[in-house]
Design an enzyme around this catalytic site. Sequence first.
Site, mmCIF file in Angstrom:
data_model
loop_
_atom_site.group_PDB
_atom_site.id
_atom_site.type_symbol
_atom_site.label_atom_id
_atom_site.label_comp_id
_atom_site.label_asym_id
_atom_site.label_seq_id
_atom_site.Cartn_x
_atom_site.Cartn_y
_atom_site.Cartn_z
ATOM 1 C CB THR A 19 -6.401 14.019 35.768
ATOM 2 O OG1 THR A 19 -6.237 15.432 35.633
ATOM 3 C CG2 THR A 19 -5.682 13.531 37.015
ATOM 4 C CG ASP A 20 -10.579 12.062 32.893
ATOM 5 O OD1 ASP A 20 -10.737 12.704 33.962
ATOM 6 O OD2 ASP A 20 -11.080 10.949 32.705
ATOM 7 C CB ALA A 21 -12.391 16.967 31.385
ATOM 8 N NE ARG A 24 -13.639 8.836 38.442
ATOM 9 C CZ ARG A 24 -14.619 7.958 38.438
ATOM 10 N NH1 ARG A 24 -14.729 7.081 37.460
ATOM 11 N NH2 ARG A 24 -15.505 7.965 39.418
#
Length: 138
Positions: A19-21, A24
């Site tokens: 995931t990103d920050a 997601r």
Amino acid sequence: MTNNAPIHTLDVRVHWNDTDAGGRVYHTQYVVFAEWGRTEFLRDKLDITQAHMIADEGTYFVVKSVNVDYAGYAQLDDLITVETRVTKLAGAKMTFDQRIIKNGEPIVTVQVLVVTLGKNGIPVRIPKYIIDKYRGLR
């Protein structure tokens, strides 16, 4: 997925490192999930691994092109399914159509064209035993 080709499914749990920050799935990670799906399709449906192709035939698959369409997203802890099928198998080329599904709905579609290379890195025909195994699935 529109044709009658056999479908392989692979369930994947989204982990923190996918995931990103914002929690997601990072857009390039879907390409990784698709790679896992193709690898397991070859292993489960055709009893083929890249390691054995290299050792036995001196051939291997490389990705020539990838087309990704994002219609939704997955996030941390989601369980997604990667559906994989071969839609074209001819000469040195194999085309995979893949869908990444969450809660029964496709969120990403991926079309990948792979090419078979020989020891010298030049395209060669897909080995006959692979074509025969694939035809045996239909």
